[in-house]
Design an enzyme around this catalytic site. Structure first.
Site, PDB file in Angstrom:
ATOM      1  N   GLU A 124     -97.337  73.622  40.381  1.00 57.50           N
ATOM      2  CA  GLU A 124     -96.471  72.742  41.213  1.00 57.50           C
ATOM      3  C   GLU A 124     -94.965  73.270  41.696  1.00 57.50           C
ATOM      4  O   GLU A 124     -94.711  73.085  42.692  1.00 57.50           O
ATOM      5  CB  GLU A 124     -96.199  71.306  40.104  1.00 57.50           C
ATOM      6  CG  GLU A 124     -97.293  70.543  39.833  1.00 57.50           C
ATOM      7  CD  GLU A 124     -97.035  69.414  38.917  1.00 57.50           C
ATOM      8  OE1 GLU A 124     -96.386  69.775  38.028  1.00 57.50           O
ATOM      9  OE2 GLU A 124     -97.589  68.362  39.254  1.00 57.50           O
ATOM     10  N   GLU A 147    -104.006  69.821  32.911  1.00 53.95           N
ATOM     11  CA  GLU A 147    -103.442  68.693  32.282  1.00 53.95           C
ATOM     12  C   GLU A 147    -104.517  67.759  31.785  1.00 53.95           C
ATOM     13  O   GLU A 147    -104.828  67.014  30.836  1.00 53.95           O
ATOM     14  CB  GLU A 147    -102.773  67.942  33.304  1.00 53.95           C
ATOM     15  CG  GLU A 147    -101.534  68.423  33.651  1.00 53.95           C
ATOM     16  CD  GLU A 147    -101.109  69.677  34.609  1.00 53.95           C
ATOM     17  OE1 GLU A 147    -102.252  70.280  34.987  1.00 53.95           O
ATOM     18  OE2 GLU A 147    -100.138  69.962  35.266  1.00 53.95           O
TER      19      GLU A 147
HETATM   20  C1  1HE Z   1     -95.744  77.661  25.605  1.00 53.10           C
HETATM   21  C2  1HE Z   1     -96.433  77.089  26.868  1.00 53.10           C
HETATM   22  C3  1HE Z   1     -96.197  75.802  27.323  1.00 53.10           C
HETATM   23  C4  1HE Z   1     -97.148  78.962  26.161  1.00 53.10           C
HETATM   24  N1  1HE Z   1     -95.212  75.081  26.823  1.00 53.10           N
HETATM   25  N2  1HE Z   1     -94.807  76.803  25.166  1.00 53.10           N
HETATM   26  N3  1HE Z   1    -100.055  74.380  30.795  1.00 53.10           N
HETATM   27  C5  1HE Z   1    -100.886  74.521  30.113  1.00 53.10           C
HETATM   28  O1  1HE Z   1    -101.555  73.941  29.557  1.00 53.10           O
HETATM   29  C6  1HE Z   1    -100.680  76.182  29.771  1.00 53.10           C
HETATM   30  C7  1HE Z   1    -100.371  76.377  28.358  1.00 53.10           C
HETATM   31  N4  1HE Z   1    -100.282  77.941  28.045  1.00 53.10           N
HETATM   32  C8  1HE Z   1    -101.362  78.727  28.048  1.00 53.10           C
HETATM   33  O2  1HE Z   1    -102.775  78.364  28.439  1.00 53.10           O
HETATM   34  C9  1HE Z   1    -101.189  80.039  27.620  1.00 53.10           C
HETATM   35  O3  1HE Z   1     -99.928  80.331  26.838  1.00 53.10           O
HETATM   36  C10 1HE Z   1    -100.844  81.235  28.663  1.00 53.10           C
HETATM   37  C11 1HE Z   1    -102.195  81.413  29.545  1.00 53.10           C
HETATM   38  C12 1HE Z   1     -99.955  80.630  29.720  1.00 53.10           C
HETATM   39  C13 1HE Z   1    -100.410  82.566  28.142  1.00 53.10           C
HETATM   40  O4  1HE Z   1    -101.634  82.917  27.149  1.00 53.10           O
HETATM   41  P1  1HE Z   1    -101.084  83.924  25.925  1.00 53.10           P
HETATM   42  O5  1HE Z   1    -101.968  84.311  25.256  1.00 53.10           O
HETATM   43  O6  1HE Z   1    -100.340  84.915  26.830  1.00 53.10           O
HETATM   44  O7  1HE Z   1     -99.600  83.280  25.344  1.00 53.10           O
HETATM   45  P2  1HE Z   1     -99.534  82.263  24.157  1.00 53.10           P
HETATM   46  O8  1HE Z   1    -100.058  83.150  22.770  1.00 53.10           O
HETATM   47  O9  1HE Z   1    -100.419  81.041  24.375  1.00 53.10           O
HETATM   48  O10 1HE Z   1     -98.262  81.708  24.146  1.00 53.10           O
HETATM   49  C14 1HE Z   1     -96.978  82.755  23.995  1.00 53.10           C
HETATM   50  C15 1HE Z   1     -95.851  81.705  23.646  1.00 53.10           C
HETATM   51  O11 1HE Z   1     -95.501  80.892  24.697  1.00 53.10           O
HETATM   52  C16 1HE Z   1     -95.985  80.787  22.484  1.00 53.10           C
HETATM   53  O12 1HE Z   1     -94.904  80.563  21.578  1.00 53.10           O
HETATM   54  P3  1HE Z   1     -94.440  81.242  20.397  1.00 53.10           P
HETATM   55  O13 1HE Z   1     -93.217  80.648  20.095  1.00 53.10           O
HETATM   56  O14 1HE Z   1     -95.688  80.696  19.466  1.00 53.10           O
HETATM   57  O15 1HE Z   1     -94.672  82.702  20.655  1.00 53.10           O
HETATM   58  C17 1HE Z   1     -96.658  79.477  23.098  1.00 53.10           C
HETATM   59  O16 1HE Z   1     -96.411  78.230  22.630  1.00 53.10           O
HETATM   60  C18 1HE Z   1     -95.737  79.538  24.441  1.00 53.10           C
HETATM   61  N5  1HE Z   1     -95.893  78.669  25.657  1.00 53.10           N
HETATM   62  N6  1HE Z   1     -97.256  78.131  27.382  1.00 53.10           N
HETATM   63  C19 1HE Z   1     -94.516  75.531  25.710  1.00 53.10           C
HETATM   64  N7  1HE Z   1     -96.872  75.316  28.442  1.00 53.10           N
HETATM   65  C20 1HE Z   1     -94.444  67.274  35.004  1.00 53.10           C
HETATM   66  S1  1HE Z   1     -96.012  67.531  34.168  1.00 53.10           S
HETATM   67  C21 1HE Z   1     -96.611  69.011  34.422  1.00 53.10           C
HETATM   68  C22 1HE Z   1     -97.693  68.981  33.463  1.00 53.10           C
HETATM   69  C23 1HE Z   1     -98.047  70.468  32.986  1.00 53.10           C
HETATM   70  O17 1HE Z   1     -97.444  71.180  33.144  1.00 53.10           O
HETATM   71  S2  1HE Z   1     -99.069  70.514  31.360  1.00 53.10           S
HETATM   72  C24 1HE Z   1     -98.906  72.005  30.903  1.00 53.10           C
HETATM   73  C25 1HE Z   1     -99.932  72.922  31.513  1.00 53.10           C
END
Ligand code: 1HE
Length: 269
Positions: free
Chosen positions: A122, A142
Protein backbone atom coordinates in the site's frame (compact mmCIF):
# COMPACT_ATOMS: atom_id res chain seq x y z
CA UNK A 1 17.11 24.14 7.42
CA UNK A 2 13.35 23.73 7.15
CA UNK A 3 11.89 21.57 9.98
CA UNK A 4 10.25 19.22 7.48
CA UNK A 5 13.55 18.16 5.93
CA UNK A 6 15.63 18.22 9.12
CA UNK A 7 16.81 14.64 9.76
CA UNK A 8 16.92 15.37 13.49
CA UNK A 9 13.12 15.47 13.49
CA UNK A 10 12.80 11.83 12.42
CA UNK A 11 13.52 8.51 14.12
CA UNK A 12 12.01 5.85 11.89
CA UNK A 13 12.85 7.61 8.65
CA UNK A 14 16.33 8.61 7.58
CA UNK A 15 16.23 11.81 5.54
CA UNK A 16 19.14 12.86 3.38
CA UNK A 17 19.48 15.61 0.82
CA UNK A 18 21.18 15.12 -2.53
CA UNK A 19 21.71 17.85 -5.08
CA UNK A 20 18.97 19.62 -6.88
CA UNK A 21 16.21 19.38 -4.23
CA UNK A 22 16.31 15.59 -4.42
CA UNK A 23 15.78 13.85 -1.08
CA UNK A 24 16.25 10.23 -0.12
CA UNK A 25 13.68 9.13 2.45
CA UNK A 26 14.64 5.75 3.89
CA UNK A 27 12.44 3.47 5.99
CA UNK A 28 14.76 2.80 8.89
CA UNK A 29 13.48 -0.04 11.07
CA UNK A 30 15.29 -2.92 9.35
CA UNK A 31 15.22 -5.13 12.46
CA UNK A 32 11.42 -5.05 12.18
CA UNK A 33 11.54 -5.37 8.38
CA UNK A 34 10.37 -1.75 8.25
CA UNK A 35 6.92 -2.68 9.55
CA UNK A 36 4.71 0.38 9.71
CA UNK A 37 4.01 1.36 13.31
CA UNK A 38 2.09 4.47 14.31
CA UNK A 39 5.29 6.49 14.72
CA UNK A 40 6.47 5.75 11.17
CA UNK A 41 3.11 6.73 9.68
CA UNK A 42 3.22 10.03 11.59
CA UNK A 43 6.72 10.70 10.25
CA UNK A 44 5.56 9.99 6.69
CA UNK A 45 2.70 12.47 7.19
CA UNK A 46 5.12 15.08 8.55
CA UNK A 47 7.53 14.76 5.65
CA UNK A 48 5.09 14.49 2.77
CA UNK A 49 2.70 17.18 4.09
CA UNK A 50 5.45 19.76 4.02
CA UNK A 51 7.78 18.51 1.30
CA UNK A 52 6.68 20.80 -1.55
CA UNK A 53 6.76 23.96 0.53
CA UNK A 54 10.15 22.95 1.93
CA UNK A 55 11.49 22.95 -1.64
CA UNK A 56 11.67 19.19 -2.18
CA UNK A 57 11.72 18.54 -5.92
CA UNK A 58 11.71 14.74 -5.93
CA UNK A 59 11.90 11.92 -3.41
CA UNK A 60 13.60 8.59 -3.67
CA UNK A 61 11.75 6.34 -1.22
CA UNK A 62 14.10 3.59 -0.08
CA UNK A 63 14.47 1.06 2.71
CA UNK A 64 17.23 -0.10 5.03
CA UNK A 65 17.84 -3.86 5.18
CA UNK A 66 16.81 -6.69 2.88
CA UNK A 67 13.09 -5.92 2.74
CA UNK A 68 11.27 -2.78 1.64
CA UNK A 69 8.38 -3.11 4.08
CA UNK A 70 6.50 -5.88 5.93
CA UNK A 71 3.29 -3.85 6.21
CA UNK A 72 1.29 -3.09 9.32
CA UNK A 73 3.23 -3.57 12.54
CA UNK A 74 1.35 -6.68 13.55
CA UNK A 75 3.01 -6.87 16.96
CA UNK A 76 2.05 -3.30 17.85
CA UNK A 77 -1.46 -4.03 16.59
CA UNK A 78 -1.71 -7.25 18.57
CA UNK A 79 -0.38 -5.68 21.77
CA UNK A 80 -2.67 -2.64 21.49
CA UNK A 81 -5.74 -4.90 21.13
CA UNK A 82 -7.44 -1.99 19.39
CA UNK A 83 -11.14 -1.18 19.30
CA UNK A 84 -12.84 -0.80 15.89
CA UNK A 85 -12.90 2.95 16.47
CA UNK A 86 -9.17 3.01 17.27
CA UNK A 87 -8.22 1.01 14.22
CA UNK A 88 -10.44 3.04 11.92
CA UNK A 89 -8.47 6.09 13.08
CA UNK A 90 -5.17 4.28 12.56
CA UNK A 91 -6.24 3.61 8.97
CA UNK A 92 -7.28 7.23 8.50
CA UNK A 93 -3.73 8.27 9.45
CA UNK A 94 -2.37 5.79 6.89
CA UNK A 95 -4.64 7.36 4.28
CA UNK A 96 -3.48 10.81 5.34
CA UNK A 97 0.13 9.75 4.72
CA UNK A 98 -0.47 7.95 1.43
CA UNK A 99 -2.79 10.64 0.07
CA UNK A 100 -0.17 13.29 0.86
CA UNK A 101 2.25 11.18 -1.15
CA UNK A 102 0.07 10.47 -4.17
CA UNK A 103 -1.58 13.90 -4.36
CA UNK A 104 1.21 16.06 -2.93
CA UNK A 105 2.70 17.09 -6.25
CA UNK A 106 6.27 15.93 -5.51
CA UNK A 107 7.44 12.96 -7.61
CA UNK A 108 8.16 9.89 -5.47
CA UNK A 109 10.29 7.11 -6.92
CA UNK A 110 10.27 3.93 -4.83
CA UNK A 111 13.33 1.66 -4.83
CA UNK A 112 11.87 -1.71 -3.90
CA UNK A 113 13.55 -4.90 -2.74
CA UNK A 114 12.64 -8.05 -0.85
CA UNK A 115 9.17 -8.13 0.68
CA UNK A 116 6.72 -5.43 -0.40
CA UNK A 117 3.74 -6.91 1.37
CA UNK A 118 0.45 -5.89 2.91
CA UNK A 119 0.71 -2.30 4.01
CA UNK A 120 4.18 -2.25 2.44
CA UNK A 121 2.53 -2.66 -0.94
CA UNK A 122 0.00 0.00 0.00
CA UNK A 123 2.89 2.35 0.81
CA UNK A 124 4.70 1.50 -2.42
CA UNK A 125 1.54 2.03 -4.42
CA UNK A 126 1.33 5.63 -3.19
CA UNK A 127 4.63 6.35 -4.99
CA UNK A 128 4.50 7.50 -8.61
CA UNK A 129 7.21 5.22 -9.97
CA UNK A 130 8.21 1.81 -8.63
CA UNK A 131 11.51 0.10 -9.42
CA UNK A 132 12.12 -3.55 -8.50
CA UNK A 133 14.88 -6.10 -8.81
CA UNK A 134 14.32 -9.83 -9.44
CA UNK A 135 14.21 -10.58 -5.70
CA UNK A 136 11.45 -8.06 -4.96
CA UNK A 137 8.11 -9.70 -4.25
CA UNK A 138 4.60 -8.42 -3.77
CA UNK A 139 1.82 -9.99 -1.71
CA UNK A 140 -1.25 -9.17 0.34
CA UNK A 141 -1.03 -11.63 3.28
CA UNK A 142 -3.98 -10.00 5.08
CA UNK A 143 -6.37 -12.80 4.08
CA UNK A 144 -4.15 -15.36 5.79
CA UNK A 145 -3.67 -13.20 8.90
CA UNK A 146 -7.40 -12.90 9.54
CA UNK A 147 -7.49 -9.22 8.71
CA UNK A 148 -8.18 -6.93 5.74
CA UNK A 149 -6.37 -4.18 3.90
CA UNK A 150 -6.82 -0.74 5.45
CA UNK A 151 -4.24 1.46 3.73
CA UNK A 152 -5.69 1.80 0.26
CA UNK A 153 -4.91 -1.52 -1.46
CA UNK A 154 -8.52 -1.85 -2.55
CA UNK A 155 -8.05 1.43 -4.39
CA UNK A 156 -4.43 1.69 -5.55
CA UNK A 157 -3.54 -1.97 -6.04
CA UNK A 158 -6.83 -2.47 -7.90
CA UNK A 159 -5.88 0.53 -10.00
CA UNK A 160 -2.50 -1.00 -10.84
CA UNK A 161 -3.50 -4.58 -11.61
CA UNK A 162 -7.31 -4.64 -11.76
CA UNK A 163 -9.92 -5.49 -9.14
CA UNK A 164 -9.99 -9.25 -9.65
CA UNK A 165 -6.23 -9.73 -9.52
CA UNK A 166 -6.20 -7.72 -6.30
CA UNK A 167 -9.01 -9.89 -4.93
CA UNK A 168 -7.04 -13.03 -5.86
CA UNK A 169 -3.92 -11.66 -4.13
CA UNK A 170 -5.71 -11.07 -0.84
CA UNK A 171 -7.86 -14.20 -1.02
CA UNK A 172 -5.04 -16.63 -1.78
CA UNK A 173 -1.88 -14.83 -0.65
CA UNK A 174 -0.52 -15.13 -4.19
CA UNK A 175 2.97 -13.71 -4.66
CA UNK A 176 4.04 -11.79 -7.76
CA UNK A 177 7.61 -10.94 -8.64
CA UNK A 178 10.03 -10.28 -11.49
CA UNK A 179 8.99 -9.44 -15.02
CA UNK A 180 5.47 -10.75 -14.35
CA UNK A 181 5.01 -8.08 -11.67
CA UNK A 182 6.10 -5.41 -14.15
CA UNK A 183 3.87 -6.78 -16.90
CA UNK A 184 0.89 -6.65 -14.53
CA UNK A 185 1.61 -3.05 -13.53
CA UNK A 186 2.94 -3.47 -9.98
CA UNK A 187 6.14 -1.70 -11.01
CA UNK A 188 7.33 0.24 -14.07
CA UNK A 189 11.01 -0.80 -14.02
CA UNK A 190 13.01 -3.92 -13.23
CA UNK A 191 16.79 -3.93 -12.81
CA UNK A 192 19.45 -6.53 -12.16
CA UNK A 193 19.67 -7.98 -8.61
CA UNK A 194 20.38 -5.23 -6.07
CA UNK A 195 20.05 -2.49 -8.67
CA UNK A 196 16.75 -0.88 -7.74
CA UNK A 197 18.25 1.95 -5.66
CA UNK A 198 20.62 3.09 -8.41
CA UNK A 199 17.92 2.95 -11.07
CA UNK A 200 15.48 4.84 -8.83
CA UNK A 201 18.19 7.45 -8.25
CA UNK A 202 18.71 7.85 -11.99
CA UNK A 203 14.97 8.38 -12.46
CA UNK A 204 14.66 10.73 -9.48
CA UNK A 205 17.58 12.85 -10.71
CA UNK A 206 15.97 13.11 -14.12
CA UNK A 207 12.50 14.08 -12.89
CA UNK A 208 13.93 16.58 -10.39
CA UNK A 209 15.02 18.60 -13.43
CA UNK A 210 11.43 19.08 -14.61
CA UNK A 211 9.83 22.36 -13.63
CA UNK A 212 8.23 21.97 -10.16
CA UNK A 213 4.82 23.19 -11.37
CA UNK A 214 4.87 20.65 -14.18
CA UNK A 215 5.72 17.90 -11.69
CA UNK A 216 2.94 19.16 -9.44
CA UNK A 217 0.46 18.67 -12.28
CA UNK A 218 1.81 15.21 -13.11
CA UNK A 219 1.98 14.02 -9.49
CA UNK A 220 -1.23 15.57 -8.22
CA UNK A 221 -3.61 16.55 -11.01
CA UNK A 222 -3.43 13.20 -12.81
CA UNK A 223 -4.69 11.40 -9.69
CA UNK A 224 -7.43 13.95 -9.07
CA UNK A 225 -8.50 13.89 -12.73
CA UNK A 226 -8.72 10.11 -12.62
CA UNK A 227 -11.25 10.36 -9.80
CA UNK A 228 -13.59 12.54 -11.90
CA UNK A 229 -16.11 11.84 -14.61
CA UNK A 230 -14.70 12.15 -18.13
CA UNK A 231 -16.40 15.47 -18.82
CA UNK A 232 -15.27 17.02 -15.54
CA UNK A 233 -11.77 15.64 -15.96
CA UNK A 234 -11.47 17.17 -19.43
CA UNK A 235 -12.60 20.53 -18.08
CA UNK A 236 -10.27 20.40 -15.08
CA UNK A 237 -7.37 19.22 -17.27
CA UNK A 238 -7.85 22.32 -19.41
CA UNK A 239 -7.71 24.52 -16.32
CA UNK A 240 -4.53 22.81 -15.06
CA UNK A 241 -2.94 23.11 -18.51
CA UNK A 242 -3.92 26.78 -18.60
CA UNK A 243 -1.87 27.36 -15.47
CA UNK A 244 1.05 25.02 -16.15
CA UNK A 245 1.54 25.56 -19.87
CA UNK A 246 1.76 29.34 -19.52
CA UNK A 247 4.19 29.38 -16.57
CA UNK A 248 6.97 31.89 -17.18
CA UNK A 249 9.61 29.29 -16.35
CA UNK A 250 8.51 27.20 -19.35
CA UNK A 251 9.33 29.94 -21.83
CA UNK A 252 13.05 29.23 -21.91
CA UNK A 253 12.39 25.56 -22.68
CA UNK A 254 9.90 26.41 -25.40
CA UNK A 255 12.32 28.96 -26.85
CA UNK A 256 15.07 26.33 -26.93
CA UNK A 257 12.81 24.10 -28.96
CA UNK A 258 11.90 26.94 -31.32
CA UNK A 259 15.61 27.81 -31.73
CA UNK A 260 16.44 24.15 -32.42
CA UNK A 261 18.81 23.94 -29.45
CA UNK A 262 16.58 21.61 -27.42
CA UNK A 263 16.92 17.84 -27.66
CA UNK A 264 14.54 16.13 -30.07
CA UNK A 265 12.52 13.06 -29.20
CA UNK A 266 14.14 10.04 -30.89
CA UNK A 267 13.44 6.31 -30.77
CA UNK A 268 15.47 4.15 -28.38
CA UNK A 269 18.62 3.02 -30.09
C1 1HE B 1 7.35 -7.59 12.10
C2 1HE B 1 6.60 -7.61 10.91
C3 1HE B 1 5.34 -6.99 10.93
C4 1HE B 1 8.45 -8.66 10.55
N1 1HE B 1 4.93 -6.42 12.09
N2 1HE B 1 6.91 -6.99 13.22
N3 1HE B 1 2.37 -8.33 6.53
C5 1HE B 1 2.78 -9.54 6.81
O1 1HE B 1 1.99 -10.43 7.12
C6 1HE B 1 4.28 -9.78 6.71
C7 1HE B 1 4.83 -10.27 8.02
N4 1HE B 1 6.29 -10.44 7.92
C8 1HE B 1 6.84 -11.47 7.24
O2 1HE B 1 6.21 -12.26 6.56
C9 1HE B 1 8.34 -11.61 7.35
O3 1HE B 1 8.75 -10.97 8.56
C10 1HE B 1 9.14 -11.02 6.19
C11 1HE B 1 8.92 -11.86 4.94
C12 1HE B 1 8.78 -9.58 5.90
C13 1HE B 1 10.64 -11.04 6.55
O4 1HE B 1 11.01 -12.34 6.94
P1 1HE B 1 12.33 -12.55 7.80
O5 1HE B 1 12.49 -14.05 7.98
O6 1HE B 1 13.46 -11.80 7.20
O7 1HE B 1 12.07 -11.86 9.22
P2 1HE B 1 11.25 -12.36 10.52
O8 1HE B 1 12.12 -13.31 11.30
O9 1HE B 1 9.90 -12.85 10.15
O10 1HE B 1 11.07 -11.01 11.32
C14 1HE B 1 12.19 -10.30 11.83
C15 1HE B 1 11.67 -9.34 12.85
O11 1HE B 1 10.79 -8.40 12.23
C16 1HE B 1 10.84 -10.01 13.94
O12 1HE B 1 10.98 -9.25 15.11
P3 1HE B 1 11.87 -9.78 16.36
O13 1HE B 1 11.73 -8.71 17.39
O14 1HE B 1 11.28 -11.11 16.76
O15 1HE B 1 13.27 -9.91 15.81
C17 1HE B 1 9.43 -9.85 13.42
O16 1HE B 1 8.46 -9.91 14.45
C18 1HE B 1 9.52 -8.46 12.84
N5 1HE B 1 8.49 -8.24 11.85
N6 1HE B 1 7.29 -8.29 9.97
C19 1HE B 1 5.73 -6.43 13.18
N7 1HE B 1 4.54 -6.93 9.85
C20 1HE B 1 -3.67 -0.85 7.46
S1 1HE B 1 -3.93 -2.48 7.28
C21 1HE B 1 -2.50 -3.15 6.64
C22 1HE B 1 -2.58 -4.63 6.73
C23 1HE B 1 -1.20 -5.24 6.76
O17 1HE B 1 -0.22 -4.68 6.40
S2 1HE B 1 -1.14 -6.83 7.35
C24 1HE B 1 0.59 -7.16 7.51
C25 1HE B 1 0.98 -7.98 6.39
Amino acid sequence: MHDVVNPANYENLAISERENGLYVVTLNRPTKRNALDIATIEELIRFFSGARLAGVKAVLLAAEGDHFCAGLDLVEHWKADRSPDDFMHVCLRWHEAFNKMEYGGVPIIAALKGAVVGGGLELASAAHVRVIDPGTYFALPEGQRGIFTGGGATIRVSDMIGKYRMIDMILTGRVYQGQEAVDLGLAQYITEEGGSFDKAMEIAEKVAQNLPLTNFAICSAVSHLNNMSGMDAAYAEAVVAGVVNTQPAARARLEAFANKTAARVRPNS
